[in-house]
Scaffold this motif. Sequence first.
Motif, short mmCIF file in Angstrom:
data_model
loop_
_atom_site.label_atom_id
_atom_site.label_comp_id
_atom_site.label_asym_id
_atom_site.label_seq_id
_atom_site.Cartn_x
_atom_site.Cartn_y
_atom_site.Cartn_z
N ALA A 55 12.46 53.11 -86.46
CA ALA A 55 12.06 52.72 -85.11
C ALA A 55 10.65 52.13 -85.13
O ALA A 55 10.38 51.12 -84.49
CB ALA A 55 12.14 53.91 -84.17
N ALA A 56 9.74 52.75 -85.88
CA ALA A 56 8.36 52.24 -85.98
C ALA A 56 8.33 50.88 -86.67
O ALA A 56 7.55 50.01 -86.28
CB ALA A 56 7.48 53.25 -86.72
N ASP A 57 9.17 50.69 -87.68
CA ASP A 57 9.26 49.39 -88.34
C ASP A 57 9.76 48.33 -87.36
O ASP A 57 9.26 47.21 -87.34
CB ASP A 57 10.18 49.45 -89.55
N TYR A 58 10.76 48.69 -86.55
CA TYR A 58 11.28 47.76 -85.55
C TYR A 58 10.17 47.39 -84.56
O TYR A 58 10.04 46.23 -84.17
CB TYR A 58 12.48 48.38 -84.82
N TRP A 59 9.37 48.38 -84.16
CA TRP A 59 8.24 48.13 -83.24
C TRP A 59 7.32 47.07 -83.83
O TRP A 59 6.96 46.11 -83.17
CB TRP A 59 7.48 49.42 -82.99
N ARG A 60 6.93 47.28 -85.09
CA ARG A 60 5.98 46.35 -85.73
C ARG A 60 6.55 44.93 -85.84
O ARG A 60 5.84 43.96 -85.66
CB ARG A 60 5.59 46.87 -87.11
N LEU A 61 7.84 44.82 -86.14
CA LEU A 61 8.45 43.50 -86.34
C LEU A 61 8.77 42.76 -85.05
O LEU A 61 8.61 41.54 -84.97
CB LEU A 61 9.74 43.63 -87.14
N HIS A 62 9.21 43.49 -84.02
CA HIS A 62 9.75 42.81 -82.85
C HIS A 62 8.96 43.05 -81.56
O HIS A 62 8.82 42.12 -80.76
CB HIS A 62 11.21 43.20 -82.62
N ILE A 63 8.50 44.24 -81.34
CA ILE A 63 7.84 44.53 -80.06
C ILE A 63 6.37 44.13 -80.11
O ILE A 63 5.86 43.50 -79.19
CB ILE A 63 8.03 46.00 -79.67
N ALA A 64 5.69 44.44 -81.20
CA ALA A 64 4.28 44.09 -81.32
C ALA A 64 4.07 42.57 -81.39
O ALA A 64 2.97 42.09 -81.14
CB ALA A 64 3.66 44.76 -82.54
N THR A 65 5.12 41.83 -81.70
CA THR A 65 5.02 40.37 -81.75
C THR A 65 5.58 39.71 -80.50
O THR A 65 5.57 38.49 -80.40
CB THR A 65 5.77 39.82 -82.98
N ASN A 66 6.05 40.49 -79.53
CA ASN A 66 6.58 39.97 -78.28
C ASN A 66 5.45 39.31 -77.50
O ASN A 66 4.35 39.83 -77.44
CB ASN A 66 7.19 41.13 -77.48
N PRO A 67 5.68 38.16 -76.89
CA PRO A 67 4.61 37.48 -76.15
C PRO A 67 4.05 38.29 -74.98
O PRO A 67 2.92 38.08 -74.58
CB PRO A 67 5.24 36.18 -75.67
N TYR A 68 4.84 39.20 -74.42
CA TYR A 68 4.37 40.01 -73.30
C TYR A 68 3.64 41.27 -73.75
O TYR A 68 3.03 41.96 -72.93
CB TYR A 68 5.54 40.39 -72.38
N PHE A 69 3.70 41.61 -75.01
CA PHE A 69 3.05 42.81 -75.52
C PHE A 69 1.54 42.62 -75.53
O PHE A 69 1.03 41.59 -75.95
CB PHE A 69 3.54 43.12 -76.94
N ASN A 70 0.81 43.62 -75.04
CA ASN A 70 -0.65 43.59 -75.03
C ASN A 70 -1.15 44.82 -75.80
O ASN A 70 -1.03 45.94 -75.31
CB ASN A 70 -1.16 43.62 -73.59
N PRO A 71 -1.73 44.63 -76.99
CA PRO A 71 -2.17 45.78 -77.78
C PRO A 71 -3.33 46.55 -77.17
O PRO A 71 -3.61 47.67 -77.56
CB PRO A 71 -2.56 45.16 -79.13
N GLU A 72 -3.99 45.97 -76.17
CA GLU A 72 -5.11 46.64 -75.50
C GLU A 72 -4.64 47.58 -74.40
O GLU A 72 -5.44 48.32 -73.83
CB GLU A 72 -6.07 45.61 -74.92
N CYS A 73 -3.35 47.53 -74.06
CA CYS A 73 -2.78 48.38 -73.01
C CYS A 73 -1.61 49.17 -73.58
O CYS A 73 -0.99 48.75 -74.55
CB CYS A 73 -2.27 47.54 -71.85
N GLU A 74 -1.32 50.30 -72.95
CA GLU A 74 -0.12 51.05 -73.34
C GLU A 74 1.11 50.27 -72.87
O GLU A 74 1.18 49.84 -71.72
CB GLU A 74 -0.12 52.44 -72.72
N CYS A 75 2.04 50.05 -73.78
CA CYS A 75 3.29 49.35 -73.47
C CYS A 75 4.45 50.24 -73.85
O CYS A 75 4.47 50.80 -74.94
CB CYS A 75 3.36 48.04 -74.26
N LEU A 76 5.42 50.37 -72.96
CA LEU A 76 6.58 51.21 -73.21
C LEU A 76 7.80 50.32 -73.44
O LEU A 76 8.09 49.44 -72.64
CB LEU A 76 6.85 52.14 -72.04
N ALA A 77 8.46 50.54 -74.55
CA ALA A 77 9.67 49.79 -74.89
C ALA A 77 10.83 50.76 -75.07
O ALA A 77 10.63 51.93 -75.45
CB ALA A 77 9.45 48.99 -76.17
N VAL A 78 12.02 50.27 -74.81
CA VAL A 78 13.23 51.06 -74.96
C VAL A 78 14.13 50.35 -75.96
O VAL A 78 14.48 49.18 -75.76
CB VAL A 78 13.96 51.21 -73.60
N LEU A 79 14.48 51.04 -77.05
CA LEU A 79 15.46 50.50 -78.00
C LEU A 79 16.84 50.89 -77.50
O LEU A 79 17.10 52.06 -77.21
CB LEU A 79 15.25 51.08 -79.40
#
Length: 177
Positions: A55-79
């Motif tokens: 799940a953490a690997d998926y986060w790094r590959l797909h969610i952290a690279t999402n254009p709407y993802f902001n690393p300066e804010c808490e972002c909640l994603a659902v797999l």
Amino acid sequence: MKGEDAMNTTSIFPGFTDLVKPFRFPAWPHEFKVTALRECPTPEALQQCDTPDKAADYWRLHIATNPYFNPECECLAVLLLNTRRRIKGHHLASIGTQDTILVHPREVFRVAIVTAASAVIVMHNHPSGESTPSEADIKVTRDLIRAGQLLKLEVLDHVVVGNGNFSSLRTLGYFYQ
């Protein structure tokens, strides 16, 4: 006179009023179908998501690279997972502030219901880089587990991602036995 000139678009766009007409939505209900606008090419090793590491690997590959993802804010994603625990997709459910995120079961489970997911993994980041879950994270996880039980949608885990590290609330023992 200025008001008339502002309203008169025919001199600028001849035939504009013939092309653009007001439209109305019908008053009866409609059927909607959710279709993926963008497919995430998942490597074969990541299709099965049965551990917090994957799940953490998926986060790094797909969610952290999402254009709407902001690393300066808490972002909640659902797999979103099928019955064989394979990833059907993900949904970026909420974007919060530096240290807070607004989470409601309705937003977490909405896309899971529409896509006929069998189970979900909830994930969010801590911009501070520390992946230790807060008391609020634990409370939200327990609320989501109860809501998932009512909907017959299993919450498999809640993974908190930091800078290069992560914590699994299931592994830490915060899920009901």
